[in-house]
Design an enzyme around this catalytic site. Structure first.
Site, short mmCIF file in Angstrom:
data_model
loop_
_atom_site.label_atom_id
_atom_site.label_comp_id
_atom_site.label_asym_id
_atom_site.label_seq_id
_atom_site.Cartn_x
_atom_site.Cartn_y
_atom_site.Cartn_z
CB SER A 11 -3.03 59.37 19.53
OG SER A 11 -1.60 59.92 19.31
CG ASP A 17 -3.96 67.06 17.93
OD1 ASP A 17 -2.91 66.86 18.13
OD2 ASP A 17 -4.55 65.64 17.74
CG HIS A 55 -3.19 64.37 20.71
ND1 HIS A 55 -3.56 64.27 19.27
CD2 HIS A 55 -2.63 63.58 20.99
CE1 HIS A 55 -2.83 62.88 19.09
NE2 HIS A 55 -2.49 62.41 20.21
N1 LIG Z 1 4.02 64.03 26.82
C1 LIG Z 1 3.72 64.45 25.58
C2 LIG Z 1 2.23 64.27 25.32
C3 LIG Z 1 1.72 62.90 25.62
C4 LIG Z 1 0.32 62.64 25.14
O1 LIG Z 1 -0.28 63.69 24.70
N2 LIG Z 1 -0.29 61.45 25.08
C5 LIG Z 1 -1.39 61.11 24.57
C6 LIG Z 1 -1.35 60.19 23.65
S1 LIG Z 1 0.00 60.84 22.19
C7 LIG Z 1 -0.20 59.49 20.92
O2 LIG Z 1 -0.21 58.42 21.19
C8 LIG Z 1 -2.28 60.66 25.77
O3 LIG Z 1 -3.32 59.91 25.44
N3 LIG Z 1 -1.78 61.14 26.99
C9 LIG Z 1 -2.57 60.76 28.13
C10 LIG Z 1 -3.60 61.40 28.70
O4 LIG Z 1 -4.11 60.95 29.61
O5 LIG Z 1 -3.85 62.58 28.08
C11 LIG Z 1 4.20 65.81 25.47
O6 LIG Z 1 4.75 66.50 26.14
O7 LIG Z 1 3.67 66.53 24.35
#
Ligand SMILES: N[C@@H](CCC(=O)N[C@@H](CSC=O)C(=O)NCC(=O)O)C(=O)O
Length: 286
Positions: free
Chosen positions: A153, A230, A264
């Protein structure tokens, strides 16, 4: 190793998953990074390295605890380094007001706009300071000619722009659900205007789709992995097709694997991380 402090060390697949902290001169704060040393690091042969850049809201912990990459790093004998996603412990006004800007959202750029420009230099931190620190502190096990990069991402964007801005620094590159054309999407527009200012001509220097059109370095194949389910892909935050089209327009080989129903999350990453290690190993060990 005198500049590094060991935070944790856990045996995993015959090697060691470690976390270190150090004082960063680029970011002007104390930073953590992870490093996985596979079992082959005990031998005499120097090993390839893959840098992994995480996404929004992450620290160095998400990838090492959720992706299961250690199995594949151990199989291939590859060292894996994972930085944090922004400066930590520095107070910049507004840095904790949203999850997609400021803390945990450094976007792997070098900010030029005040008040961010003092600390928010994740581009130089990854591609210069940490890149060199790993080669110096682990000189007994690192092969400096075999370094690749991957990310997810925001970190996928980071992996792509780090490679395209610094031809030859990384021999292999891949990305999960990368932000491929940030100047065209809401996350990217917010980050690039916030860190670089309103002059959009400066944004293109940190946009993989724009950078690939000008790429003039060693032959490179981009591997992109995208979940078709996603929500951020569906909302057009990521735009991998724009990068594919730009690659094809200039003859840079690109593989886009569109994975039906994957989202995602790290469920997508952990499912296909083995394929990414196979891809990097083939290039880095040739
Ligand atoms: N808080 C957000 C969602 C945040 C999210 O999905 N973060 C991803 C990376 S997004 C792009 O850079 C991530 O890797 N999260 C960490 C995990 O451990 O999954 C929302 O509420 O949509």
């Amino acid at each position: 190793m005198e500049k590094l402090q060991l935070v944790s060390s856990n045996k995993s697949f015959g090697g060691y998953q470690k976390v270190y902290s150090h004082e960063s001169s680029e970011l002007k704060c104390k930073m953590n990074f992870s490093i996985y040393l596979p079992p082959q690091a005990e031998g005499d042969v120097k090993l390839p390295v893959i840098f992994y850049l995480s996404g929004l809201t992450c620290t160095e912990q998400n990838f090492i605890t959720k992706s299961g990459f250690q199995r594949y790093a151990a199989e291939h004998g590859i060292i894996v380094v994972g930085p944090d996603t922004s400066p930590r412990g520095v107070k910049v006004p507004g840095d904790d007001e949203s999850w997609d800007f400021g803390v945990s959202a450094g976007f792997y750029v070098d900010a030029t706009k005040d008040p961010w420009s003092t600390n928010y230099r994740m581009g130089s931190y990854v591609n210069s300071e940490l890149y060199e620190l790993i080669q110096t502190a682990f000189s007994n096990v690192v092969d400096p000619d075999k370094i690749g990069i991957m990310g997810h991402s925001m970190g996928g964007h980071g992996a792509l722009v780090s490679t395209l801005r610094n031809p030859g620094l990384y021999k292999s590159v891949s990305a999960f659900a990368p932000i491929c054309n940030p100047i065209q999407g809401p996350w990217g527009q917010k980050a690039l205007s916030g860190y670089l200012g309103e002059d959009k001509s400066k944004w293109a220097d940190w946009d993989a789709t724009e950078l690939v059109k000008k790429y003039n370095g060693p032959p490179l194949t981009l591997l992109l992995d995208q979940g078709a389910g996603d929500k951020f892909y569906i909302e057009k935050q990521l735009l991998p097709e724009n990068l594919v089209e730009a690659c094809r327009s200039v003859g840079v080989p690109v593989i886009l694997n569109l994975r039906e129903d994957y989202d995602h999350s790290y469920y997508h990453i952990s499912t296909f991380i083995g394929e990414h290690f196979d891809f990097h190993a083939k290039i880095l060990k040739s």
